[in-house]
Design a protein around this motif. Sequence first.
Motif, PDB file in Angstrom:
ATOM      1  N   LEU A   1      43.613 -71.884 -16.968  1.00  0.00           N
ATOM      2  CA  LEU A   1      43.126 -72.229 -15.634  1.00  0.00           C
ATOM      3  C   LEU A   1      41.864 -73.053 -15.818  1.00  0.00           C
TER       4      LEU A   1
ATOM      5  N   ARG B   1      38.310 -71.802 -17.037  1.00  0.00           N
ATOM      6  CA  ARG B   1      38.027 -70.558 -16.331  1.00  0.00           C
ATOM      7  C   ARG B   1      38.693 -69.354 -16.979  1.00  0.00           C
TER       8      ARG B   1
ATOM      9  N   ASP C   1      38.722 -75.410 -14.081  1.00  0.00           N
ATOM     10  CA  ASP C   1      37.911 -75.723 -12.905  1.00  0.00           C
ATOM     11  C   ASP C   1      37.755 -77.243 -12.817  1.00  0.00           C
TER      12      ASP C   1
ATOM     13  N   THR D   1      40.173 -70.650  -2.770  1.00  0.00           N
ATOM     14  CA  THR D   1      40.608 -71.390  -3.951  1.00  0.00           C
ATOM     15  C   THR D   1      41.828 -72.227  -3.634  1.00  0.00           C
TER      16      THR D   1
ATOM     17  N   GLU E   1      36.595 -73.448  -4.534  1.00  0.00           N
ATOM     18  CA  GLU E   1      36.960 -73.808  -5.896  1.00  0.00           C
ATOM     19  C   GLU E   1      38.279 -74.561  -5.894  1.00  0.00           C
TER      20      GLU E   1
ATOM     21  N   VAL F   1      41.168 -75.454  -8.754  1.00  0.00           N
ATOM     22  CA  VAL F   1      41.555 -75.143 -10.128  1.00  0.00           C
ATOM     23  C   VAL F   1      42.923 -75.747 -10.414  1.00  0.00           C
TER      24      VAL F   1
END
Length: 547
Positions: free
Chosen positions: A182, A191, A184, A219, A145, A147
């Motif tokens: 946050l 998120r 994505d 992440t 991910e 972010v």
Amino acid sequence: MNHDTIFSPPKASGGVHEQIESFLQTVMQGLMRPHDQDAAAEQLGKPGRPVSLPSVTLWMAVLVAVLRGLKSQRAIWRLLAAGCWWRQPSYDIGDQAVYKRLEQEGWKPLAQVFERVSQLIAHWLRPALQAYHQRHTPLASFAREVVALDEMCLDQVSRRLPILRHLKKGDTQLLPGKLVALFDVRLQQWRAIEYIAYAKENGMKCAYRMLASVKAETTLVLADLGYFSFRWFDELTDLGYSWISRVKEHTSVVVLHTSYQAGDTFDRLVWLGAWNSKGKYVVRQVQFCQGGELRQYFTNVCNPTLLPMAEIARLYARRWDIELAFLTLKRELGLHLIWSSKSVVVLAQVWACLIIAQVLQAIRMEVALRAEVDPFDVSLPLLFEALPQFSSAGCDGIVECVRQGRRLGIIRPSTRLRIQAPEIPPEHLIPLPQGTVLCRQPCYRQEKSPDKLTRSNKRNAPEIEVHPQRDRLVAILRQREAQIKALARQVKVEQIPKPKIVPPKPQADHTQLSNAKVAKTPMPAVQPDPSIARPSWAWSQPLGAAA
């Protein structure tokens, strides 16, 4: 659930609003029906008039108000009183009853709807995103991910209420708060969101809670200079997150190893802090020049083959995605105009805007993935202008936008700045010597305890930052003063014309780069601390380091 069943074209003539509202109605009824049944059961044994307005209808009216661009709580009451939307009946209630219900119901039902909508959209976009990544290299392929973390202050409320009229324009008390969010980057979806009532409050504590919603080991975090802190970087590394940040001006570093350097372009490992403040872990610093401007970045991904310089620049440019998502909330969904000064109603409006934003961003993302373009190459206003036209003809609006988008100008090159960094071949990188120390004992700036009692209600004065070379500068000034006095005494004794005194150039002349300062004085050798063990994350190990 098949992703084609979420926003299928309507049978009768209608626009994208009808499709989104139908989807939201299904989600709301599935989530709110148990809540309404419990509320009705509790009301049976209580005196007083029963609730005539179901919660699901109230919150659907709030979502419809946001989607249709309505601008006040009174507009929500008009929807409920007039009816005729989604075959809803008209409710014989006053506007004050709607205001009271919005305050009593709270914002948690909409927060539950947000979570449910986000799960459905992620499931809907996953097939198209996987197909896109099979043909194109994803952002930061080592991370699951990517972010972006940032904050947004809500716009000031108007001074119409009597309690606000005495405040001057621009007063911080007119700010209804701020959001810490946050985002994505790959899915273009929110998120996590947290609301802070006081707009000037530090959102660092909320940032840690935001990151708890994603897995640390997989992440990559992109944050702006508002989160620049040696302690913050070290704690992210301890928790297992990888991160990228721009270099804050006047940040001092100590060069440990240079992997590549050619002119103004370099890729090296450095210690953060050369004087009073010192970071715990070695980080990577890269620099290149584009358009006559030097660009510098820090990251704890120390392996240049895992995260090349060009990929760092490409990734950090995507941090701007969250800024554009904030702009969509304010410009497209009307969050610049706050309905009420009550925090409960403010939060209800915020969550309603976020729910609609999730759906709108998902539709644009679906068009971009199918057309194999960047999401920002798809114009959001033009997309929702064209979708109703295709839907009224009984066609799939998304398919038609992909097929005719370039011809109609819906899909066009984005005007965003594209940062291009040089590509460095792996064979030109110099490996790190074996046994190099990568951890040291940190030293952070002293922070005042927030729990310490003060005798005054006044705010604490901001802490004065002391220049890291203060002691050296004081010594140089004293040396100059002594030399001037000595020369003056010599002139007086010898009775000769007073010579012109040229102060000597100080020996400690530190070369300052565009943003980061490199300490030229010999630094003591860093001794390994047996009590500190560097995390075993693969991305944190530099090229050629000993295991």
